[in-house]
Design a protein around this motif. Structure first.
Motif, PDB file in Angstrom:
ATOM      1  N   TRP A   1       0.855  -1.537   0.270  1.00 40.03           N
ATOM      2  CA  TRP A   1       0.044  -0.075  -0.089  1.00 40.03           C
ATOM      3  C   TRP A   1       0.674   1.124   0.153  1.00 40.03           C
ATOM      4  N   GLN A   2       2.009   0.989   0.907  1.00 42.61           N
ATOM      5  CA  GLN A   2       2.675   2.086   0.822  1.00 42.61           C
ATOM      6  C   GLN A   2       3.745   2.242  -0.368  1.00 42.61           C
ATOM      7  N   ARG A   3       4.159   1.642  -1.201  1.00 42.39           N
ATOM      8  CA  ARG A   3       4.346   1.541  -2.689  1.00 42.39           C
ATOM      9  C   ARG A   3       3.687   1.914  -3.831  1.00 42.39           C
ATOM     10  N   LYS A   4       2.406   1.507  -3.583  1.00 39.90           N
ATOM     11  CA  LYS A   4       1.032   1.734  -4.481  1.00 39.90           C
ATOM     12  C   LYS A   4       1.274   3.938  -3.652  1.00 39.90           C
ATOM     13  N   HIS A   5       1.086   4.107  -2.892  1.00 39.17           N
ATOM     14  CA  HIS A   5       1.263   5.540  -2.600  1.00 39.17           C
ATOM     15  C   HIS A   5       2.177   6.665  -3.041  1.00 39.17           C
ATOM     16  N   TRP A   6       3.763   5.657  -2.830  1.00 41.57           N
ATOM     17  CA  TRP A   6       4.679   6.616  -3.569  1.00 41.57           C
ATOM     18  C   TRP A   6       4.587   6.438  -5.483  1.00 41.57           C
ATOM     19  N   GLN A   7       4.054   5.236  -6.082  1.00 43.55           N
ATOM     20  CA  GLN A   7       3.714   4.920  -7.433  1.00 43.55           C
ATOM     21  C   GLN A   7       2.908   6.436  -7.644  1.00 43.55           C
ATOM     22  N   ALA A   8       1.925   7.177  -6.826  1.00 46.27           N
ATOM     23  CA  ALA A   8       1.325   7.716  -7.006  1.00 46.27           C
ATOM     24  C   ALA A   8       0.935   9.465  -6.690  1.00 46.27           C
ATOM     25  N   GLU A   9       2.184   9.439  -6.359  1.00 53.23           N
ATOM     26  CA  GLU A   9       2.878  10.993  -6.148  1.00 53.23           C
ATOM     27  C   GLU A   9       4.733  10.557  -6.609  1.00 53.23           C
ATOM     28  N   THR A  10       4.700  10.941  -7.171  1.00 52.35           N
ATOM     29  CA  THR A  10       6.457  11.026  -7.670  1.00 52.35           C
ATOM     30  C   THR A  10       6.677  12.095  -7.884  1.00 52.35           C
ATOM     31  N   GLY A  11       5.816  13.197  -7.927  1.00 49.21           N
ATOM     32  CA  GLY A  11       6.557  15.009  -8.151  1.00 49.21           C
ATOM     33  C   GLY A  11       7.775  15.119  -6.822  1.00 49.21           C
ATOM     34  N   TYR A  12       7.905  16.761  -7.484  1.00 46.82           N
ATOM     35  CA  TYR A  12       8.767  17.226  -5.746  1.00 46.82           C
ATOM     36  C   TYR A  12       8.240  17.006  -4.567  1.00 46.82           C
ATOM     37  N   SER A  13       9.442  17.168  -3.935  1.00 48.86           N
ATOM     38  CA  SER A  13       8.556  17.291  -2.208  1.00 48.86           C
ATOM     39  C   SER A  13       8.406  18.750  -1.210  1.00 48.86           C
ATOM     40  N   PHE A  14       8.938  19.794  -1.531  1.00 49.35           N
ATOM     41  CA  PHE A  14       8.908  20.727  -1.279  1.00 49.35           C
ATOM     42  C   PHE A  14       7.716  21.758  -2.574  1.00 49.35           C
ATOM     43  N   PRO A  15       6.969  23.213  -1.604  1.00 46.05           N
ATOM     44  CA  PRO A  15       6.136  22.010  -0.168  1.00 46.05           C
ATOM     45  C   PRO A  15       6.111  21.343   0.105  1.00 46.05           C
ATOM     46  N   SER A  16       4.380  21.033   0.473  1.00 44.28           N
ATOM     47  CA  SER A  16       3.454  19.906   1.206  1.00 44.28           C
ATOM     48  C   SER A  16       2.255  20.093   0.473  1.00 44.28           C
ATOM     49  N   GLY A  17       1.772  19.595  -0.595  1.00 47.84           N
ATOM     50  CA  GLY A  17       0.414  20.316  -0.726  1.00 47.84           C
ATOM     51  C   GLY A  17      -0.845  20.340   0.119  1.00 47.84           C
ATOM     52  N   HIS A  18      -0.292  18.315   0.540  1.00 45.04           N
ATOM     53  CA  HIS A  18      -1.781  17.801   1.598  1.00 45.04           C
ATOM     54  C   HIS A  18      -1.879  18.273   2.670  1.00 45.04           C
TER      55      HIS A  18
END
Length: 240
Positions: A146-163
């Motif tokens: 489930w965590q791997r799939k979460h990473w696969q869904a969000e492969t963009g850059y980190s800074f800042p956090s949209g969430h």
């Protein structure tokens, strides 16, 4: 208005304290045996990400209108100001991400452990990034599917956090509106939800502490501006 500013400022500090402590303590994300127990954080973080964030926004918008009870003449104005507060935050996120191009913690972890160059990773197209994650991470038993799939869904850059911009944006705006109306319990519940989103982004390997701290600061400024506009509307209405 001072009460609104104080409440937003106070809760902003409370949201910032945990990631600030982690930042100064030199905390660095790594997968662990207990990762599977964090799955509830994945479901929590989904409330601040598409498509579920649309449902969250609808619920919080209705809650704001029910609690604050703007006049019929001002409902549309309230909706526009509130929605713009959240959308502006997301717009800032897009510009800043593409400017700084900071790799996510899990991408740095891939680089350190599997020789996946972060610069090469971000030069790939999105589907290719997904394939890299799928191929590399499936070999690590500490990273659940489930965590791997979460990473696969969000492969963009980190800074800042949209969430965090989304969650803190909503939370601080509603806290500013609710606190002056003595809706303290609701304000605290919403703050706890936002803090949960902060922890979820850090513990799931999606963001660095500095990412969420800056997101909270941006959200606080936007919330103060939005509350100021809404307070102006209240004063205008009362004079009429």
């Amino acid at each position: 208005m001072n009460k609104t500013v104080y409440s937003i400022s106070a809760f902003s500090i409370l949201l910032i304290i945990p990631p600030a402590v982690m930042l100064f303590a030199g905390w660095h994300w790594q997968p662990s045996e207990s990762t599977e127990s964090l799955k509830w954080l994945y479901w929590l973080t989904e409330t601040a990400g598409l498509p579920y964030s649309l449902i969250t926004s609808a619920v919080l918008l209705v809650l704001a209108l029910v609690i604050c009870q703007p006049t019929k003449a001002n409902i549309i104005k309230w909706m526009i100001v509130i929605i713009c507060c959240i959308l502006v935050g997301q717009g800032i996120k897009g510009v800043v991400k593409n400017t700084f191009q900071e790799p996510r913690p899990y991408v740095v972890w891939l680089e350190e452990n599997y020789d996946v160059s972060s610069s090469d990773f971000y030069e790939l197209k999105r589907k290719q990034r997904v394939d890299v994650i799928k191929e590399v991470v499936k070999r690590n038993q500490q990273v659940p599917s489930w965590q791997r799939k979460h990473w696969q869904a969000e492969t963009g850059y980190s800074f800042p956090s949209g969430h965090v911009l989304f969650a803190a944006g909503w939370a601080l705006l509603l806290i500013g509106l609710f606190w002056q109306r003595r809706q303290y319990a609701l304000a605290i519940v919403i703050a706890v939800w936002a803090e949960g989103i902060v922890f979820s982004r850090l513990l799931l390997g999606m963001h660095w502490p500095s990412d969420v701290i800056v997101s909270i600061i941006i959200s606080a400024v936007l919330a103060m501006v939005a509350c100021r506009l809404l307070q102006t509307q209240i004063r205008i209405t009362s004079k009429e």
